[in-house]
Scaffold this active site. Sequence first.
Site, short mmCIF file in Angstrom:
data_model
loop_
_atom_site.label_atom_id
_atom_site.label_comp_id
_atom_site.label_asym_id
_atom_site.label_seq_id
_atom_site.Cartn_x
_atom_site.Cartn_y
_atom_site.Cartn_z
N HIS A 13 41.17 51.81 45.99
CA HIS A 13 41.48 51.74 44.57
C HIS A 13 40.66 50.71 43.80
CE1 HIS A 13 44.05 48.35 45.66
NE2 HIS A 13 44.16 48.06 44.38
N LYS A 17 35.07 47.46 41.98
CA LYS A 17 34.83 46.02 41.82
C LYS A 17 33.52 45.58 42.47
CE LYS A 17 39.50 44.36 40.97
NZ LYS A 17 40.61 43.53 41.44
N ASP A 95 50.33 48.70 43.00
CA ASP A 95 49.34 47.71 42.59
C ASP A 95 50.00 46.53 41.87
OD1 ASP A 95 46.45 47.02 42.43
OD2 ASP A 95 46.81 47.13 40.27
#
Length: 167
Positions: A13, A17, A95
Amino acid sequence: RACEMMEIAGTLHDLGKIRTPESILLKPGKLTTEEFNVIKEHAYFTDVLLSRVRGFEEIGKWAALHHEKLNGAGYPYHLTADEIPFGAKIMAVADVFSAITEDRPYRKGMPAERVQAILRENAEKGELSRGLVELLIANYDEVNAAREKASKEAGRRYYRSMGEEEK
Protein backbone atom coordinates in the site's frame (compact mmCIF):
# COMPACT_ATOMS: atom_id res chain seq x y z
CA ARG A 1 -7.98 -15.98 -1.71
CA ALA A 2 -9.39 -12.62 -0.54
CA CYS A 3 -7.26 -12.73 2.63
CA GLU A 4 -4.14 -13.43 0.57
CA MET A 5 -5.01 -10.54 -1.73
CA MET A 6 -5.56 -8.28 1.28
CA GLU A 7 -2.19 -9.28 2.71
CA ILE A 8 -0.47 -8.42 -0.59
CA ALA A 9 -2.32 -5.10 -0.80
CA GLY A 10 -1.33 -4.30 2.77
CA THR A 11 2.29 -5.07 2.02
CA LEU A 12 2.27 -2.86 -1.09
CA HIS A 13 0.00 0.00 0.00
CA ASP A 14 2.89 2.44 0.52
CA LEU A 15 4.89 1.32 -2.53
CA GLY A 16 4.58 4.79 -4.04
CA LYS A 17 6.71 6.18 -1.20
CA ILE A 18 9.77 5.05 -3.16
CA ARG A 19 9.34 8.39 -4.93
CA THR A 20 9.23 10.37 -1.67
CA PRO A 21 12.51 12.03 -0.62
CA GLU A 22 14.10 10.50 2.49
CA SER A 23 14.34 13.95 4.02
CA ILE A 24 10.54 13.96 4.21
CA LEU A 25 10.01 10.28 5.01
CA LEU A 26 12.47 10.33 7.89
CA LYS A 27 11.75 13.80 9.22
CA PRO A 28 11.36 13.48 13.00
CA GLY A 29 9.19 16.58 13.42
CA LYS A 30 5.94 17.89 12.02
CA LEU A 31 5.73 18.11 8.24
CA THR A 32 5.05 21.41 6.51
CA THR A 33 1.99 21.64 4.25
CA GLU A 34 4.25 21.29 1.22
CA GLU A 35 5.98 18.22 2.66
CA PHE A 36 2.66 16.62 3.53
CA ASN A 37 1.45 17.22 -0.04
CA VAL A 38 4.55 15.40 -1.31
CA ILE A 39 3.82 12.49 1.06
CA LYS A 40 0.24 12.34 -0.22
CA GLU A 41 1.54 11.67 -3.74
CA HIS A 42 2.48 8.14 -2.68
CA ALA A 43 -1.07 6.88 -3.06
CA TYR A 44 -1.18 8.04 -6.69
CA PHE A 45 2.21 6.51 -7.46
CA THR A 46 1.17 3.25 -5.79
CA ASP A 47 -1.76 3.21 -8.22
CA VAL A 48 0.48 3.97 -11.22
CA LEU A 49 2.99 1.27 -10.32
CA LEU A 50 0.53 -1.49 -9.42
CA SER A 51 -1.78 -0.79 -12.39
CA ARG A 52 1.08 -2.03 -14.59
CA VAL A 53 1.16 -5.47 -12.94
CA ARG A 54 -1.07 -7.95 -14.76
CA GLY A 55 -3.31 -9.79 -12.31
CA PHE A 56 -3.00 -7.09 -9.65
CA GLU A 57 -5.92 -4.93 -10.79
CA GLU A 58 -8.00 -5.47 -7.66
CA ILE A 59 -5.06 -5.67 -5.27
CA GLY A 60 -3.64 -2.48 -6.76
CA LYS A 61 -6.86 -0.55 -6.19
CA TRP A 62 -7.16 -1.77 -2.61
CA ALA A 63 -3.59 -0.67 -1.96
CA ALA A 64 -3.68 2.64 -3.81
CA LEU A 65 -7.02 3.87 -2.47
CA HIS A 66 -6.24 3.42 1.24
CA HIS A 67 -6.36 7.20 1.84
CA GLU A 68 -9.72 7.74 0.16
CA LYS A 69 -12.49 8.78 2.55
CA LEU A 70 -16.13 7.75 2.25
CA ASN A 71 -17.15 11.42 2.25
CA GLY A 72 -14.91 12.30 -0.73
CA ALA A 73 -12.34 14.18 1.35
CA GLY A 74 -9.55 11.65 0.78
CA TYR A 75 -6.83 11.33 -1.84
CA PRO A 76 -5.55 10.80 -4.49
CA TYR A 77 -8.87 10.85 -6.41
CA HIS A 78 -11.43 12.20 -3.89
CA LEU A 79 -13.67 9.18 -4.39
CA THR A 80 -16.89 8.73 -2.42
CA ALA A 81 -18.25 5.68 -0.60
CA ASP A 82 -19.92 4.13 -3.67
CA GLU A 83 -16.72 4.47 -5.71
CA ILE A 84 -14.33 2.95 -3.17
CA PRO A 85 -13.88 -0.84 -3.37
CA PHE A 86 -14.63 -2.75 -0.17
CA GLY A 87 -11.03 -3.94 0.05
CA ALA A 88 -9.82 -0.33 0.03
CA LYS A 89 -12.27 0.49 2.83
CA ILE A 90 -10.74 -2.31 4.90
CA MET A 91 -7.26 -1.07 4.01
CA ALA A 92 -8.19 2.47 5.13
CA VAL A 93 -9.33 1.32 8.58
CA ALA A 94 -6.25 -0.87 8.96
CA ASP A 95 -3.95 1.98 7.90
CA VAL A 96 -5.39 4.43 10.42
CA PHE A 97 -5.30 1.74 13.12
CA SER A 98 -1.65 0.91 12.53
CA ALA A 99 -0.66 4.58 12.16
CA ILE A 100 -2.01 5.50 15.58
CA THR A 101 -1.13 2.34 17.51
CA GLU A 102 2.50 2.06 16.37
CA ASP A 103 5.39 4.09 17.71
CA ARG A 104 6.55 6.72 15.23
CA PRO A 105 9.72 8.85 15.28
CA TYR A 106 7.63 11.85 16.37
CA ARG A 107 5.34 10.15 18.96
CA LYS A 108 4.58 6.97 20.87
CA GLY A 109 1.74 4.68 19.86
CA MET A 110 -1.58 5.57 21.45
CA PRO A 111 -3.42 3.55 24.11
CA ALA A 112 -6.45 1.44 23.16
CA GLU A 113 -9.06 3.90 24.47
CA ARG A 114 -7.64 6.77 22.41
CA VAL A 115 -7.26 4.59 19.30
CA GLN A 116 -10.88 3.47 19.55
CA ALA A 117 -12.09 7.05 20.05
CA ILE A 118 -10.16 8.27 17.00
CA LEU A 119 -11.48 5.44 14.83
CA ARG A 120 -15.05 6.19 15.92
CA GLU A 121 -14.54 9.93 15.30
CA ASN A 122 -13.35 9.16 11.78
CA ALA A 123 -16.40 6.97 11.20
CA GLU A 124 -18.73 9.67 12.55
CA LYS A 125 -17.17 12.24 10.19
CA GLY A 126 -17.95 9.92 7.28
CA GLU A 127 -14.33 9.10 6.56
CA LEU A 128 -14.15 5.43 7.55
CA SER A 129 -16.71 2.63 7.42
CA ARG A 130 -18.60 2.56 10.70
CA GLY A 131 -19.21 -1.19 10.37
CA LEU A 132 -15.54 -1.96 9.78
CA VAL A 133 -14.46 0.30 12.63
CA GLU A 134 -16.88 -1.41 15.03
CA LEU A 135 -15.72 -4.83 13.82
CA LEU A 136 -12.11 -3.89 14.54
CA ILE A 137 -13.00 -2.48 17.96
CA ALA A 138 -14.99 -5.63 18.83
CA ASN A 139 -11.84 -7.64 18.10
CA TYR A 140 -9.35 -5.01 19.28
CA ASP A 141 -7.12 -7.16 21.49
CA GLU A 142 -6.76 -9.88 18.87
CA VAL A 143 -6.11 -7.42 16.03
CA ASN A 144 -3.62 -5.41 18.06
CA ALA A 145 -1.78 -8.56 19.15
CA ALA A 146 -1.51 -9.66 15.51
CA ARG A 147 -0.19 -6.19 14.56
CA GLU A 148 2.41 -6.30 17.34
CA LYS A 149 3.50 -9.82 16.35
CA ALA A 150 3.86 -8.86 12.67
CA SER A 151 5.80 -5.72 13.58
CA LYS A 152 8.21 -7.65 15.80
CA GLU A 153 8.73 -10.31 13.15
CA ALA A 154 9.45 -7.63 10.54
CA GLY A 155 12.04 -6.14 12.88
CA ARG A 156 13.65 -9.53 13.42
CA ARG A 157 13.81 -10.17 9.65
CA TYR A 158 15.34 -6.75 9.09
CA TYR A 159 18.08 -7.18 11.68
CA ARG A 160 18.83 -10.73 10.48
CA SER A 161 19.13 -9.47 6.88
CA MET A 162 21.59 -6.83 8.07
CA GLY A 163 23.60 -9.43 10.01
CA GLU A 164 22.92 -7.58 13.25
CA GLU A 165 21.57 -8.51 16.64
CA GLU A 166 17.95 -7.56 17.26
CA LYS A 167 17.61 -4.29 19.17
